[in-house]
Design a protein around this motif. Structure first.
Motif, mmCIF file in Angstrom:
data_model
loop_
_atom_site.group_PDB
_atom_site.id
_atom_site.type_symbol
_atom_site.label_atom_id
_atom_site.label_comp_id
_atom_site.label_asym_id
_atom_site.label_seq_id
_atom_site.Cartn_x
_atom_site.Cartn_y
_atom_site.Cartn_z
ATOM 1 N N VAL A 117 64.572 6.552 79.737
ATOM 2 C CA VAL A 117 65.716 7.318 80.237
ATOM 3 C C VAL A 117 66.900 7.004 79.332
ATOM 4 O O VAL A 117 67.277 5.836 79.175
ATOM 5 C CB VAL A 117 66.033 6.939 81.700
ATOM 6 N N VAL A 118 67.463 8.047 78.726
ATOM 7 C CA VAL A 118 68.553 7.845 77.763
ATOM 8 C C VAL A 118 69.708 8.776 78.112
ATOM 9 O O VAL A 118 69.493 9.955 78.385
ATOM 10 C CB VAL A 118 68.075 8.135 76.319
ATOM 11 N N GLY A 119 70.919 8.246 78.116
ATOM 12 C CA GLY A 119 72.073 9.095 78.371
ATOM 13 C C GLY A 119 73.232 8.339 78.980
ATOM 14 O O GLY A 119 73.237 7.104 79.011
ATOM 15 N N ASN A 120 74.208 9.076 79.468
ATOM 16 C CA ASN A 120 75.370 8.480 80.120
ATOM 17 C C ASN A 120 74.982 8.012 81.519
ATOM 18 O O ASN A 120 74.442 8.789 82.312
ATOM 19 C CB ASN A 120 76.508 9.494 80.218
ATOM 20 N N ALA A 164 68.136 10.095 70.349
ATOM 21 C CA ALA A 164 68.627 10.877 71.473
ATOM 22 C C ALA A 164 70.165 10.871 71.447
ATOM 23 O O ALA A 164 70.743 9.843 71.100
ATOM 24 C CB ALA A 164 68.119 10.282 72.794
ATOM 25 N N PRO A 165 70.802 12.001 71.774
ATOM 26 C CA PRO A 165 70.230 13.228 72.332
ATOM 27 C C PRO A 165 69.622 14.167 71.306
ATOM 28 O O PRO A 165 69.065 15.201 71.670
ATOM 29 C CB PRO A 165 71.444 13.885 72.999
ATOM 30 N N ASN A 166 69.715 13.864 70.026
ATOM 31 C CA ASN A 166 69.149 14.749 69.008
ATOM 32 C C ASN A 166 67.653 14.497 68.849
ATOM 33 O O ASN A 166 67.193 13.359 68.950
ATOM 34 C CB ASN A 166 69.845 14.526 67.657
ATOM 35 N N TYR A 177 76.810 5.040 77.547
ATOM 36 C CA TYR A 177 75.654 5.735 76.986
ATOM 37 C C TYR A 177 74.621 4.655 76.686
ATOM 38 O O TYR A 177 74.862 3.783 75.846
ATOM 39 C CB TYR A 177 76.040 6.480 75.704
ATOM 40 N N MET A 182 70.189 3.172 77.517
ATOM 41 C CA MET A 182 68.782 3.533 77.730
ATOM 42 C C MET A 182 68.156 2.543 78.693
ATOM 43 O O MET A 182 68.526 1.369 78.731
ATOM 44 C CB MET A 182 68.020 3.553 76.411
#
Length: 200
Positions: free
Chosen positions: A50-53, A1-3, A62, A64
């Motif tokens: 949940v993955v992200g900033n 993630a995000p890819n 950034y 998870m």
């Protein structure tokens, strides 16, 4: 993630195989140089997360979060119990089984969980393991089956068969110790065959 990464459980497991193979080479090099040896423990578990900033305007990372992430972190620590380096949960194993050679080690109830998690040790690529690894795995599987049927003596015998092929096999040594303990103090009648972790 995000890819988006197709077959990400398989890709992760094969990366672990490559990491551990390289670590064997590096430990031999460091040993020859008189340097401390470094070991790497890895835990993998597949599922939603949940993955992200995350954070605030002032501080952001950034990262998870979620149950899947927590379980993977617990599996990393579970390696200490069995003397292993790479453990994966059943969802990861099922998704990557065609590409890896792995053995079921046990079912464990990790800290903070009530439902047991089946754990597997990644031993190599599907078609790239030695005959000794295959024989050790087969003997261990027989021992695990006897263990789950509370046949402690037969289980010990099978785990010793695994040790006859691979004398330093951490999981076999760990299970023999557990069988010997259960022979003196058997688990309760409603025992589900899982080992309950008491630490992270």
């Amino acid at each position: 993630a995000p890819n988006d990464l197709p077959d990400h459980p398989k890709a992760a497991c094969l990366a672990c195989v490559d990491i551990q193979k390289r670590m064997v080479e590096l430990r031999a090099k460091w040993r020859a140089e008189g340097k401390p040896e470094l070991k790497v423990r890895i835990g993998l578990y597949s599922g939603t997360a949940v993955v992200g900033n995350m954070g605030s305007r002032n501080r952001m990372d950034y990262t998870m979060m979620g149950d899947t992430v927590n379980t993977a972190a617990r599996l990393e620590g579970v390696n200490k119990i069995y003397g292993t380096y790479t453990l994966i949960g059943q969802p990861t194993y099922e998704a990557a089984a065609g590409a890896i050679f792995a053995r079921e080690l046990d079912a464990v109830t990790v800290v903070g969980k009530k439902i047991p998690v089946a754990i597997y040790e990644v031993l190599g690529r599907r078609d790239d393991v030695s005959e000794a690894v295959v024989k050790t795995t087969e003997a261990y599987a027989r021992g695990l089956a006897e263990y789950r049927h509370r046949n402690w003596d037969k289980a010990i015998q099978e785990f010793n068969e695994a040790l006859a092929v691979t004398p330093e096999d951490g999981p076999s040594l760990a299970m023999i110790r557990r069988c010997e303990a259960f022979r003196v103090n058997p688990p309760p009648e409603d025992w589900n065959g899982a080992y309950s972790m008491t630490t992270k």
